[in-house]
Structures are given as C-alpha cells and as structure tokens.
Design a protein around this motif. Structure first.
Motif: not given
Length: 600
Positions: A492-493, A507-508, A515-518
């Motif tokens: 999740t984010a 967010f599912t 691995y990456a979030i921006t």
C-alpha cells in the motif's frame, strides 16, 4: 492424469543458499560454498534467482505447515489458535474461546527479505568480518535502500486486495522488530532531550479499492510511452540532469552508467535511441551493481555509488572527475550538498564519508554501529544519515561528532528525506512506522561554529510491513500543514498530514511491494512503482488514482523513478526497470491527465 511429482535436489538447494549468501553480503562464505559444492558445474548457477527467494520459500513452507496443523479434523483450532509459527520452534496450539476466527491465509505471503545472519558460516571466516557484511534492509535487500530490491517472481500468485484494518497472516519471525506484538510497537518513542512526541489517535483512513488496472480503451497513447534499450541487466537507478534537460542518466547491474540525449518531444524515432555515452564502472565483476546516481545542482557532475565500494564522479561530458576506494564496503547512497560544495556517501562498511568536491579529497569520516543505508542534506552544512542500528545521526561538515542522534525506531531505518526548507526530516523503518523529526538549529553564543538541534517528533502508524519509501509534497494541505506520502512492502501507499500524523488515504492498487514513490516537482501528482510492474499516478488533491501503466515484460519490476518538469512545458517521468530498460512516460501527451492546476 496424475500431476507430475515435485522434485528437488541438493544442487538446487546449494544454489539457493549461494544466492542468499551473495544477496546478504557474505562474500567469503558464498565463495566457500561455490567451491566446495562445485557450483561452477551447476546448470542452475546462471539462472536468475529472485532476491530473497530462499526466505520466500521458507515462509511459504511455514504457511503450509500452519494450514496442515490446523486442518487435522479439529476445526475449532482453525481460526482460534493464537500461537504463531516460527522456523525452529515446535508449534503448540493455544485455544482462546473469546477470540472469534479472523485468520485468513493468503496464497502469497508478505514479502520477506534475508535475515541478518547466514545459515552457516565458514569456520575460517572471522566473526567480525561476518558482522561487517550483515544483510541490508528490505529496501536494500541488497539495498533500495534500495538499492537492489527483491526481484519478485512475476509468475507468483498475486496477493488478495488488502483491508488495512485486517490482521496480516502470521509469518516466520525472522526479525525481532517485526515479530513484536502490536502493543509493543506502539510504545512511546525514546526521548531525545525531551522532545514533544506527537502520537495522536489515528482515525480509520478511507481505503480506495483497486479499480481495473488499464488505461481507457479509447485512449490513444501514441509515442507518449517509450522504453530505451541499452543496458544488459536490471536498471536500478536513474536521474535527470537538473540544468541540461535533455540528459538522462541510468545505472544498472551491468556496471554501466548510460547517458541518454532525450528530445523534448518523444516520437517514434526516440524508441531507437542509443546512449550517447556509456561509462564502465566495473572494477570487479562480482559486485558491479550500481546503487546511486546524483547530479550536483549545476548539472556538471554526476556521483555514482556501486557495490564494488568505489566512489566515482563523472563530468557531464562523461569524463572521470574523481575516483576513490577509501570505502571498504558497497556504497548505498551518494548525495551532493544543496550548493554542490560537498558530497556525502553512505556505505556497508558502517561509515559515512564527507568529500570536498573541489579539492577531490575526503574531509571527514563518521562511524555508525551498523551499516549505513541512506542520507540526505538539510542545508549546505547539515546532513543526516540512517543505519541498521535503528538511529539517525544529524551531522555537520564542521564537526567530527554528530550534532544530534535521533532514536525511537525499533527496526532498521531504510530511507530519510528532508523537506525543502530543511526544517523537518522524515524517516521510515522496518518497524512499520514513519517518523517526522522537526529540527530547530540553535547557535551557541560562546561557540559560534557549534550548533545544537532541538528535536520534536511525529509518529505515523498504520503500515503492516516494512516501510521503504517516503516523499514530501511541494504543496501544502488546505489547513497549511505539510503533506507526505509513504510506501511499504505491505503493497500500500498512504497519504498523511505531516503535522498531526493522521492518515488521509490508503491506496491499495499494487499487488506486490512498492519500490518507488515520489511527488511531481509541482505537487500535482503522486506516482508509485512496484514489483508487480505497475506504475500508478494519483491526484493528491482529489486523493484518487487517475492513470496507470503496466510493464508487460516477464521481468517487470519498477525500481526507481526520476521526474522532470520545467518551464518549456516538459512533464515526464523516467523509470528504472527490471527488464533491462529505461522507461519514459510523457505525461503531457496522455489525454486522461490534461487538466488545469494552480502552480505551487
């Protein structure tokens, strides 16, 4: 027709253990197994074994054992057993009639990385040398920090959509921090000179259920998405040049840094681009993975971190500006200071080094008690580093000792990020929490060059597995508070109010670890990329998913993203892909994303 029998032989087991030892950094023990097991002659040695595969198989074995133990005619114990399973302990069921059956086993367990001790060590290998090569964090399962995240098996069964309020299936107790009870993980953080700890009761966040993961059928994407070919192995890192907007750098497991000349408008011809420069960084073939790329603020120098423990700095014309082998272990992170005068590096050798870029020499070396995983600059003189020892050091270019030591995490700290003003630092950890540290610098009247840092902390709780990525939004919320996003191996984010610690959205949409979030530089978008090959784009204002792209290659993981926006109307994202390619997405040419936004 009877199903074919399941077969396994000693050679396969040896190759699994060998891959585990290599991933965990136990080079000497792996070398011994390679020779004593005659793995040079094995047909399995050259096969790609996903990162953490041995541990993944052990966890699945435990899940099967759990099902088997609870399915022997005693249905009362199926859901009411409150005793967890472990790798080396005999399971004894404990029945608690007051607890209703809530356990639901998933076909695909939570992702797990290597434990911090080898299965077996060579008798000739000193214990202190083994300690120096302890395994990294989940972000850096060989490091995402990352920097070589676990390559999930694309053919594995996808996990079911997660309910953030449901309990996770029980799994092997491979880490002390992750095997603690929920109650112990919520204990108050350790005090740092009596900071004001903020841990408000968190309301139940709204969960966005996963929609069909496809772009609209009537949407013609044309050349808005291309993939650049040139690397011969997984691409782990990428970075746009901040001033030369046509230059994109990428680093791979093949030990090459590629420089690409990218036109402002992507077209069919762009698909056939070849890198105009390829810098060979392979001082040793055994540990050639590139882990970090960072341009200085002027776009004239590019720092490169590598598993061969060598620091390299190249010019924008691909000439070697500086090289050093003073680190004794893989380099996980390289970061230029905001003015470009200094460069800081974090390494598996338990040290952080500060380099004078103009003089091409090391100015200072700071020692941690554990492997150093990540770092970030607060301003031109202060920076912070995190490590597997569960603490964060705030360091000054003018002092050999830390300005402050931030404690509170109960697990390895995987990543740290400072906000744009340098007044706050965000950290994420294996303990499934995120901490936001507010720092106020205080000058000492008697010692003008000496600083102290007053710290206060906000704890973000809610993730149900290791938190491996964080990002600050350039835009603030309507109430004036800062907005942050986090990503986890729980797939999740989340969006959070950084001032109150309240989770705003979950967010599912991903089915494997993220691995990456921006955030985009203007704050209009939030992007995530994961081991399932999906790139999801969210509107952080409406807090909903607006568009997705899927890497259909069998090796589909997305490891890192670099975003480029500038006044010429360019808005595009570069993706580091497991498929040996670099992905490019031009957001200005995707109809679903064309909407007005007020500049930050």
């Amino acid at each position: 027709m009877a199903a074919p029998p399941i077969t396994i032989n000693a050679d396969e087991v040896n190759c699994l253990i060998y891959a585990y030892l290599k991933d965990s950094g136990f080079q000497h023990t792996a070398f011994s197994l390679l020779n004593e097991g005659h793995l040079h002659h094995s047909v399995h040695l050259e096969k790609q074994i996903p990162r953490g595969e041995l541990i993944e198989l052990l966890v699945k074995a435990l899940l099967y054992t759990e099902v088997e133990a609870h399915w022997r005619g005693n249905n009362d114990l199926t859901g009411n057993c409150t005793t967890g399973f472990s790798l080396l302990e005999t399971h004894v069921c404990s029945l608690n009639p007051s607890i209703k059956p809530t356990v639901k086993l998933s076909a695909n367990p939570p992702s797990v990385t290597a434990v911090t001790e080898p299965l077996s060590a060579s008798a000739s290998e000193p214990s202190d040398s083994v300690q120096k090569r302890k395994a990294s964090t989940p972000v850096a399962e060989d490091a995402h920090s990352d920097k070589r995240q676990r390559l999930d098996d694309p053919s594995s069964v996808e996990v079911e959509e997660k309910n953030p309020d449901a309990p996770l299936p029980r799994r092997a107790s491979v880490r002390t921090a992750n095997s603690e009870s929920a109650e112990s993980s919520k204990k108050g953080p350790k005090r740092i000179k009596s900071p004001k700890s903020k841990s408000p009761a968190l309301p139940t966040p709204t969960v966005i259920s996963a929609a069909p993961l496809t772009a609209p059928e009537n949407e013609d994407l044309g050349d808005a998405i291309i993939q650049l070919k040139g690397h011969e192995a997984e691409v782990f890192v990428c970075a746009w040049n901040p001033t030369h907007h046509n230059i994109l750098s990428s680093g791979s497991k093949d030990a090459f840094v590629h420089l690409w000349d990218i036109p402002q408008v992507l077209s069919a011809k762009t698909k056939f681009l070849k890198p105009y420069q390829a810098m060979d960084c392979s001082s040793t073939k055994a540990d050639a993975d590139l882990t970090s790329l960072d341009w200085n603020c002027h776009g004239t120098l590019l720092s490169v971190g590598s598993y061969d423990a060598t620091l390299r700095i190249f010019t924008v014309s691909a000439e070697l500006y500086f090289e050093s082998r003073l680190h004794k272990g893989p380099i996980f992170a390289t970061r230029f200071s905001r003015d470009g005068k200094w460069l800081a590096t974090a390494s598996l050798d338990n040290t952080v080094c500060l380099w004078d870029v103009e003089k091409k020499q090391r100015r200072m070396q700071y020692k941690h008690k554990g492997i150093c995983l990540d770092l970030d600059w607060l301003d031109d003189e202060l920076f912070a580093s995190c490590s597997a020892e569960k603490v964060i050091h705030v360091l000054s270019v003018n002092r050999a000792e830390p300005v402050a030591v931030l404690t509170g995490h109960d697990g390895e700290v995987n990543q740290i990020k400072a906000n744009s003003s340098g007044t706050r630092l965000m950290s994420c950890s294996d303990d499934m929490t995120v901490r936001i540290w507010g720092m106020r610098k205080v000058k000492q009247p008697s010692e003008p060059d000496r600083l102290t840092v007053n710290v206060e902390m906000t704890v973000l709780e809610g993730h149900r597995n290791w938190v491996t990525g964080v990002s600050w939004s350039p835009k603030k919320l309507a109430n004036g508070h800062e907005l942050v996003a986090t990503a986890s191996f729980d797939t999740t984010a989340r969006l959070w109010d950084a001032d109150t610690g309240v989770c705003l959205k979950v967010f599912t949409h991903h089915k494997k670890p993220i691995y990456a979030i921006t955030f985009s530089p203007d704050g209009n978008w939030l992007a995530t990329g994961g081991g399932d090959g999906w790139f999801h784009l969210y509107d952080p204002v409406e807090m909903e998913k607006v568009w997705s792209w899927f890497s259909e290659h069998p090796k589909r993981a997305i490891f890192e993203m670099s975003w480029q926006q500038h006044e010429d109307g360019v808005d595009r994202v570069a993706l580091s892909l497991q498929s040996h390619r670099v992905g490019l997405i031009d957001l200005t040419r995707i109809p679903a994303l064309q909407k007005s936004r007020t500049p930050p």
